[in-house]
Design a protein around this motif. Sequence first.
Motif, PDB file in Angstrom:
ATOM      1  N   ASP A  42      88.825  53.412  -7.907  1.00 59.96           N
ATOM      2  CA  ASP A  42      89.772  54.453  -8.540  1.00 59.96           C
ATOM      3  C   ASP A  42      90.692  53.670  -9.578  1.00 59.96           C
ATOM      4  O   ASP A  42      91.037  52.548  -9.540  1.00 59.96           O
ATOM      5  CB  ASP A  42      90.922  54.450  -7.171  1.00 59.96           C
ATOM      6  CG  ASP A  42      91.860  55.388  -7.656  1.00 59.96           C
ATOM      7  OD1 ASP A  42      91.832  56.225  -8.359  1.00 59.96           O
ATOM      8  OD2 ASP A  42      93.102  55.091  -7.054  1.00 59.96           O
ATOM      9  N   PRO A  43      90.639  54.370 -10.496  1.00 64.89           N
ATOM     10  CA  PRO A  43      91.356  53.808 -11.842  1.00 64.89           C
ATOM     11  C   PRO A  43      92.745  53.566 -11.568  1.00 64.89           C
ATOM     12  O   PRO A  43      93.266  52.334 -12.210  1.00 64.89           O
ATOM     13  CB  PRO A  43      91.141  54.742 -12.935  1.00 64.89           C
ATOM     14  CG  PRO A  43      90.420  55.897 -12.276  1.00 64.89           C
ATOM     15  CD  PRO A  43      90.086  55.653 -11.038  1.00 64.89           C
ATOM     16  N   LEU A  91      83.279  59.218  -3.159  1.00 66.36           N
ATOM     17  CA  LEU A  91      83.321  60.687  -3.232  1.00 66.36           C
ATOM     18  C   LEU A  91      82.031  61.332  -3.151  1.00 66.36           C
ATOM     19  O   LEU A  91      80.901  60.800  -3.222  1.00 66.36           O
ATOM     20  CB  LEU A  91      83.872  61.174  -4.684  1.00 66.36           C
ATOM     21  CG  LEU A  91      85.221  60.408  -5.171  1.00 66.36           C
ATOM     22  CD1 LEU A  91      85.337  60.922  -6.607  1.00 66.36           C
ATOM     23  CD2 LEU A  91      86.115  61.075  -4.338  1.00 66.36           C
ATOM     24  N   PHE A  92      82.106  62.503  -2.179  1.00 69.45           N
ATOM     25  CA  PHE A  92      81.077  63.235  -1.953  1.00 69.45           C
ATOM     26  C   PHE A  92      80.910  64.538  -2.841  1.00 69.45           C
ATOM     27  O   PHE A  92      81.698  65.265  -2.761  1.00 69.45           O
ATOM     28  CB  PHE A  92      81.210  63.592  -0.241  1.00 69.45           C
ATOM     29  CG  PHE A  92      81.290  62.490   0.721  1.00 69.45           C
ATOM     30  CD1 PHE A  92      79.939  62.169   0.994  1.00 69.45           C
ATOM     31  CD2 PHE A  92      82.399  61.742   1.083  1.00 69.45           C
ATOM     32  CE1 PHE A  92      79.691  61.001   1.879  1.00 69.45           C
ATOM     33  CE2 PHE A  92      81.941  60.820   1.695  1.00 69.45           C
ATOM     34  CZ  PHE A  92      81.087  60.344   2.167  1.00 69.45           C
ATOM     35  N   THR A  93      79.911  64.708  -3.321  1.00 69.85           N
ATOM     36  CA  THR A  93      79.315  65.743  -4.377  1.00 69.85           C
ATOM     37  C   THR A  93      78.371  66.473  -3.817  1.00 69.85           C
ATOM     38  O   THR A  93      77.963  66.187  -2.678  1.00 69.85           O
ATOM     39  CB  THR A  93      79.026  65.053  -5.642  1.00 69.85           C
ATOM     40  OG1 THR A  93      78.033  64.555  -5.664  1.00 69.85           O
ATOM     41  CG2 THR A  93      80.207  64.390  -6.217  1.00 69.85           C
ATOM     42  N   ASN A  94      77.924  67.471  -4.484  1.00 64.67           N
ATOM     43  CA  ASN A  94      76.967  68.274  -4.244  1.00 64.67           C
ATOM     44  C   ASN A  94      75.406  67.611  -4.267  1.00 64.67           C
ATOM     45  O   ASN A  94      74.509  67.725  -3.538  1.00 64.67           O
ATOM     46  CB  ASN A  94      76.826  69.552  -4.924  1.00 64.67           C
ATOM     47  CG  ASN A  94      77.877  70.688  -4.625  1.00 64.67           C
ATOM     48  OD1 ASN A  94      78.503  70.706  -3.548  1.00 64.67           O
ATOM     49  ND2 ASN A  94      78.138  71.454  -5.550  1.00 64.67           N
ATOM     50  N   ASP A  95      75.632  66.589  -5.135  1.00 61.65           N
ATOM     51  CA  ASP A  95      74.440  65.902  -5.437  1.00 61.65           C
ATOM     52  C   ASP A  95      74.165  64.426  -4.330  1.00 61.65           C
ATOM     53  O   ASP A  95      73.607  63.703  -4.693  1.00 61.65           O
ATOM     54  CB  ASP A  95      74.453  65.275  -6.845  1.00 61.65           C
ATOM     55  CG  ASP A  95      74.345  66.514  -7.756  1.00 61.65           C
ATOM     56  OD1 ASP A  95      73.691  67.154  -7.386  1.00 61.65           O
ATOM     57  OD2 ASP A  95      74.669  66.191  -9.127  1.00 61.65           O
ATOM     58  N   MET A 118      86.884  58.118 -11.755  1.00 65.42           N
ATOM     59  CA  MET A 118      86.512  56.680 -11.147  1.00 65.42           C
ATOM     60  C   MET A 118      85.706  55.736 -11.897  1.00 65.42           C
ATOM     61  O   MET A 118      84.855  56.508 -12.554  1.00 65.42           O
ATOM     62  CB  MET A 118      86.143  56.810  -9.671  1.00 65.42           C
ATOM     63  CG  MET A 118      84.829  57.402  -9.662  1.00 65.42           C
ATOM     64  SD  MET A 118      84.333  57.403  -7.594  1.00 65.42           S
ATOM     65  CE  MET A 118      82.696  57.760  -7.927  1.00 65.42           C
ATOM     66  N   TYR A 119      85.731  54.775 -11.838  1.00 62.87           N
ATOM     67  CA  TYR A 119      84.660  53.645 -12.438  1.00 62.87           C
ATOM     68  C   TYR A 119      83.560  53.513 -11.316  1.00 62.87           C
ATOM     69  O   TYR A 119      83.520  53.198 -10.288  1.00 62.87           O
ATOM     70  CB  TYR A 119      85.678  52.134 -12.421  1.00 62.87           C
ATOM     71  CG  TYR A 119      86.362  52.183 -13.498  1.00 62.87           C
ATOM     72  CD1 TYR A 119      85.928  51.994 -14.835  1.00 62.87           C
ATOM     73  CD2 TYR A 119      87.842  52.182 -13.033  1.00 62.87           C
ATOM     74  CE1 TYR A 119      86.918  51.922 -16.040  1.00 62.87           C
ATOM     75  CE2 TYR A 119      88.776  51.905 -14.136  1.00 62.87           C
ATOM     76  CZ  TYR A 119      88.173  51.683 -15.377  1.00 62.87           C
ATOM     77  OH  TYR A 119      89.546  51.812 -16.433  1.00 62.87           O
ATOM     78  N   MET A 120      82.197  54.056 -12.113  1.00 61.63           N
ATOM     79  CA  MET A 120      81.105  54.186 -11.493  1.00 61.63           C
ATOM     80  C   MET A 120      80.458  52.779 -11.268  1.00 61.63           C
ATOM     81  O   MET A 120      80.482  51.787 -12.003  1.00 61.63           O
ATOM     82  CB  MET A 120      80.217  54.977 -12.228  1.00 61.63           C
ATOM     83  CG  MET A 120      80.656  56.294 -12.751  1.00 61.63           C
ATOM     84  SD  MET A 120      80.960  57.230 -11.198  1.00 61.63           S
ATOM     85  CE  MET A 120      80.100  58.404 -11.596  1.00 61.63           C
ATOM     86  N   THR A 178      83.790  67.524  -7.464  1.00 59.13           N
ATOM     87  CA  THR A 178      83.730  67.832  -6.071  1.00 59.13           C
ATOM     88  C   THR A 178      84.303  69.020  -5.590  1.00 59.13           C
ATOM     89  O   THR A 178      84.631  69.542  -6.472  1.00 59.13           O
ATOM     90  CB  THR A 178      84.491  66.502  -5.331  1.00 59.13           C
ATOM     91  OG1 THR A 178      85.887  66.621  -5.254  1.00 59.13           O
ATOM     92  CG2 THR A 178      84.231  65.296  -5.578  1.00 59.13           C
ATOM     93  N   ARG A 179      83.923  69.328  -4.449  1.00 58.70           N
ATOM     94  CA  ARG A 179      84.557  70.926  -4.052  1.00 58.70           C
ATOM     95  C   ARG A 179      86.119  70.754  -3.795  1.00 58.70           C
ATOM     96  O   ARG A 179      86.729  71.755  -3.776  1.00 58.70           O
ATOM     97  CB  ARG A 179      83.794  71.222  -2.813  1.00 58.70           C
ATOM     98  CG  ARG A 179      84.242  70.223  -1.624  1.00 58.70           C
ATOM     99  CD  ARG A 179      83.439  70.525  -0.553  1.00 58.70           C
ATOM    100  NE  ARG A 179      84.062  71.116   0.621  1.00 58.70           N
ATOM    101  CZ  ARG A 179      83.778  71.503   1.871  1.00 58.70           C
ATOM    102  NH1 ARG A 179      82.514  71.108   2.230  1.00 58.70           N
ATOM    103  NH2 ARG A 179      84.501  72.065   2.621  1.00 58.70           N
TER     104      ARG A 179
END
Length: 153
Positions: A138-139, A127-131, A103-105, A96-97
């Motif tokens: 959360d593990p 979570l916010f990513t570029n994609d 994290m477990y997907m 992420t930025r």
Amino acid sequence: MFKSLIAGVAAVSLTFATAMPAQANGFDREDAGKLIIGLAAIAALNAALENRDRNDREPAQVEDRTQRHPQGWTGRPRPAGNRNVLPSECLGQIDTRYGDHRMYMSRCLERHQVWVAQLPRRCEVRLFTNDGPRNGFDPACMRQEGYRSDRRR
């Protein structure tokens, strides 16, 4: 409801207080008794109103998680001994930025026949990513809830 009751009692008491002449000799036993009885009556009325409000509330809507099945679930229950074991293949690193996060997907857990609907809701992470946004768990929170990884990476 309670605020309007207090406002009404205050308005009535101020009305009667200004209509009576001031006494120079203070309270006697009779006045103190009346004051105590009045305060007790107001407290009893308050308790009755709060109890009625508590009983009138509708019960919270409980989500039925037993009906939702993840995609690909075959109907076979997982072995009882591995109930709190999550596949390590689903533990991913997300860029992420603000840095890398683990994290477990969610979708990976569904592919591995983990009932995502039964996992603790408080551990859900987005979570916010570029994609775009990624959903998972959360593990560290999952460890606190009693889940562990199978360590087969």
